[in-house]
Design an enzyme around this catalytic site. Structure first.
Site, mmCIF file in Angstrom:
data_model
loop_
_atom_site.group_PDB
_atom_site.id
_atom_site.type_symbol
_atom_site.label_atom_id
_atom_site.label_comp_id
_atom_site.label_asym_id
_atom_site.label_seq_id
_atom_site.Cartn_x
_atom_site.Cartn_y
_atom_site.Cartn_z
ATOM 1 N N HIS A 159 -3.552 -7.874 2.549
ATOM 2 C CA HIS A 159 -4.097 -7.294 3.773
ATOM 3 C C HIS A 159 -4.865 -6.000 3.507
ATOM 4 O O HIS A 159 -5.613 -5.535 4.366
ATOM 5 C CB HIS A 159 -3.002 -7.076 4.815
ATOM 6 C CG HIS A 159 -2.094 -5.911 4.559
ATOM 7 N ND1 HIS A 159 -0.891 -6.039 3.908
ATOM 8 C CD2 HIS A 159 -2.218 -4.604 4.858
ATOM 9 C CE1 HIS A 159 -0.301 -4.865 3.837
ATOM 10 N NE2 HIS A 159 -1.091 -3.962 4.403
ATOM 11 N N ASP A 189 1.315 -12.062 0.885
ATOM 12 C CA ASP A 189 0.556 -10.816 1.041
ATOM 13 C C ASP A 189 0.293 -10.143 -0.306
ATOM 14 O O ASP A 189 0.353 -8.923 -0.418
ATOM 15 C CB ASP A 189 1.296 -9.854 1.974
ATOM 16 C CG ASP A 189 0.369 -8.772 2.527
ATOM 17 O OD1 ASP A 189 -0.861 -8.922 2.392
ATOM 18 O OD2 ASP A 189 0.877 -7.778 3.066
ATOM 19 N N GLY A 261 -1.008 3.311 4.266
ATOM 20 C CA GLY A 261 -1.806 3.676 3.096
ATOM 21 C C GLY A 261 -1.060 3.465 1.799
ATOM 22 O O GLY A 261 -1.660 3.357 0.735
ATOM 23 N N ASN A 262 0.280 3.400 1.863
ATOM 24 C CA ASN A 262 1.081 3.075 0.680
ATOM 25 C C ASN A 262 1.049 1.586 0.369
ATOM 26 O O ASN A 262 1.564 1.144 -0.660
ATOM 27 C CB ASN A 262 2.543 3.483 0.867
ATOM 28 C CG ASN A 262 2.795 4.944 0.578
ATOM 29 O OD1 ASN A 262 3.148 5.708 1.465
ATOM 30 N ND2 ASN A 262 2.613 5.337 -0.664
ATOM 31 N N SER A 263 0.466 0.793 1.255
ATOM 32 C CA SER A 263 0.471 -0.655 1.100
ATOM 33 C C SER A 263 -0.112 -1.075 -0.239
ATOM 34 O O SER A 263 -1.208 -0.643 -0.611
ATOM 35 C CB SER A 263 -0.360 -1.276 2.222
ATOM 36 O OG SER A 263 0.186 -2.490 2.638
ATOM 37 N N GLY A 319 6.037 -31.840 5.811
ATOM 38 C CA GLY A 319 5.593 -32.319 7.115
ATOM 39 C C GLY A 319 6.710 -32.606 8.079
ATOM 40 O O GLY A 319 6.692 -33.633 8.766
ATOM 41 N N VAL A 320 7.684 -31.694 8.149
ATOM 42 C CA VAL A 320 8.790 -31.853 9.083
ATOM 43 C C VAL A 320 9.031 -30.547 9.825
ATOM 44 O O VAL A 320 8.697 -29.470 9.333
ATOM 45 C CB VAL A 320 10.107 -32.279 8.389
ATOM 46 C CG1 VAL A 320 9.980 -33.666 7.801
ATOM 47 C CG2 VAL A 320 10.515 -31.276 7.317
#
Length: 407
Positions: A159, A189, A261-263, A319-320
């Site tokens: 992100h 992420d 900002g630490n991301s 697909g369940v």
């Protein structure tokens, strides 16, 4: 070039408005939960913090290999610690600041871009406006990252760099380099970017997060509020946190103060090894309240390796739609996708899946993790209970659809 003073880019990931009094910045995948969680990017141009639903679930698709981790080493800090300075000197040069921007007409940029809340009314407001007029850019965000090899490979959050036309990396000595996106994975992420420098880069090794205990010291590094590199210290407060930001939550909870900002920044053990990537905080105000979350290296390291090799992550899908609480172990199927792998394997609504191959299954989370870890087009043996009968069925796992949250 001055660092931008605000936010990670969330333009493509926001879903719904936040509850009153709460600020959210969402990951790429909405879900359903009540915990207010902020991704650590700072709110940027046109990106008000939004809320998202939350869902629980799986971990990495690629099993963590011991070969990805450096051998355990004695702590750099061995007493107290009275100071973290030796550790900061050792790892600091490998921590980078990341700025992302989009090209804009200069007048449009100045007129359309609202001030980030973290900048408005501060001494940085004038600097922000001047930068917009001078560069004709819409600054989408500021975040953090860290170098993992001397060739300039950098790990950050997806992100942080998502939707950027331009990525600029600043080293601790102020040197700046343009960066290119190698690959990203929205579900965990995680993103990998690369710079090309005329000399080998300082870097930090992965540590094995499986050796980290609740109560261990941890040091977080990054670029809070776009101000530049800084470090904070605290302890690991909990392991295995599911905060509902994606189907692959399995976070460390840490009390080292971390902020927007630490991301994408690293969290280190006392040996100077990266054991987590700072990803989210819980905050009703947008600032640190001492509850932060980092994705452990046991999940991140293999994801990074696959992104470096392929630029994307392939995950398995059955697909369940699943429901816990079937009783007597197992997970009940409450929905089956038309023409999906489960339908082709002749599974039925009401079947209870008790194991995948030889791996017992007790919760929907376990099943989603297990199937996601399988390569598309591989075959698995599903052990099921159908009414009073038990049986085994073969299913060919397919590619996980981009917008699918179930298994």
């Amino acid at each position: 070039m001055a660092l931008p003073l605000f936010s990670d880019n969330m333009l493509h990931h926001e879903r719904i408005l936040p509850p009153p009094g709460m600020t959210w910045i969402a990951t790429a995948r909405p879900a359903s939960r009540l915990l207010p969680v902020l991704l650590l990017g700072m709110t940027g141009a046109g990106t008000e913090a939004l809320a998202q639903d939350v869902v629980a679930a799986p971990a990495s698709t690629v099993p963590a290999s011991p070969s990805l981790f450096a051998p355990p080493v004695p702590p750099v800090v061995q007493t107290g610690p009275l100071t973290f300075a030796p550790l900061v000197r050792q790892v600091g040069p490998a921590v980078v600041n990341i700025a992302v921007s989009q090209a804009q007409d200069s007048h449009q940029a100045a007129a359309r871009q609202p001030l980030p809340p973290s900048v408005k009314g501060t001494p940085f407001e004038h600097k922000f406006r001047e930068r917009m007029r001078a560069h004709g850019e819409e600054m989408l965000g500021a975040g953090s990252g860290f170098l993992i090899d001397p060739g300039g490979v950098i790990v950050t959050n997806a992100h942080v760099v998502g939707g950027a036309d331009q990525i600029t990396v600043s080293l601790s000595d102020g040197t700046e380099f343009p960066a290119r996106l190698v690959g990203s994975d929205d579900l965990t992420d995680i993103a990998v970017i690369q710079i090309h420098a005329p000399h080998p880069m300082p870097f930090v090794p992965w540590g094995d997060s499986r050796l980290v205990n609740i109560g261990d010291w941890i040091m977080a590094a990054g670029n809070p509020f776009g101000l530049g590199s800084s470090v904070t210290a605290g302890i690991v407060s909990a392991r295995g946190r599911d905060i509902g930001t994606s189907p692959f939550d399995d976070f460390f909870q840490i009390d080292a103060p971390i902020n927007p900002g630490n991301s994408g920044g690293p969290s280190f053990n006392l040996g100077g090894q990266v054991v987590a990537v700072n990803t989210a905080i819980v905050s009703p105000t947008g600032g640190s309240v001492g509850i932060g979350f980092g994705l452990p290296s046991e999940i991140v390291a293999p994801i990074v390796e696959e992104l470096r090799q392929n630029g994307h992550i392939d995950r398995g899908w059955l697909g369940v739609t699943l429901a816990d609480g079937a009783g007597h172990g197992g997970v009940q199927i409450v929905g089956i996708d038309r023409d999906g792998p489960a339908m082709k394997a002749h599974l039925r609504i009401g079947d209870v899946i008790t194991a995948v191959n030889d791996e017992p299954i007790d919760t929907a989370r376990m099943l989603i993790r297990s199937i996601a870890a399988k390569r598309p087009h591989s075959t698995v043996t599903l052990h099921i209970r159908r009414r009073h009968d038990t049986m085994s069925l073969e299913a060919c796992v397919s590619h996980r659809p981009d917008e699918d949250l179930d298994d």
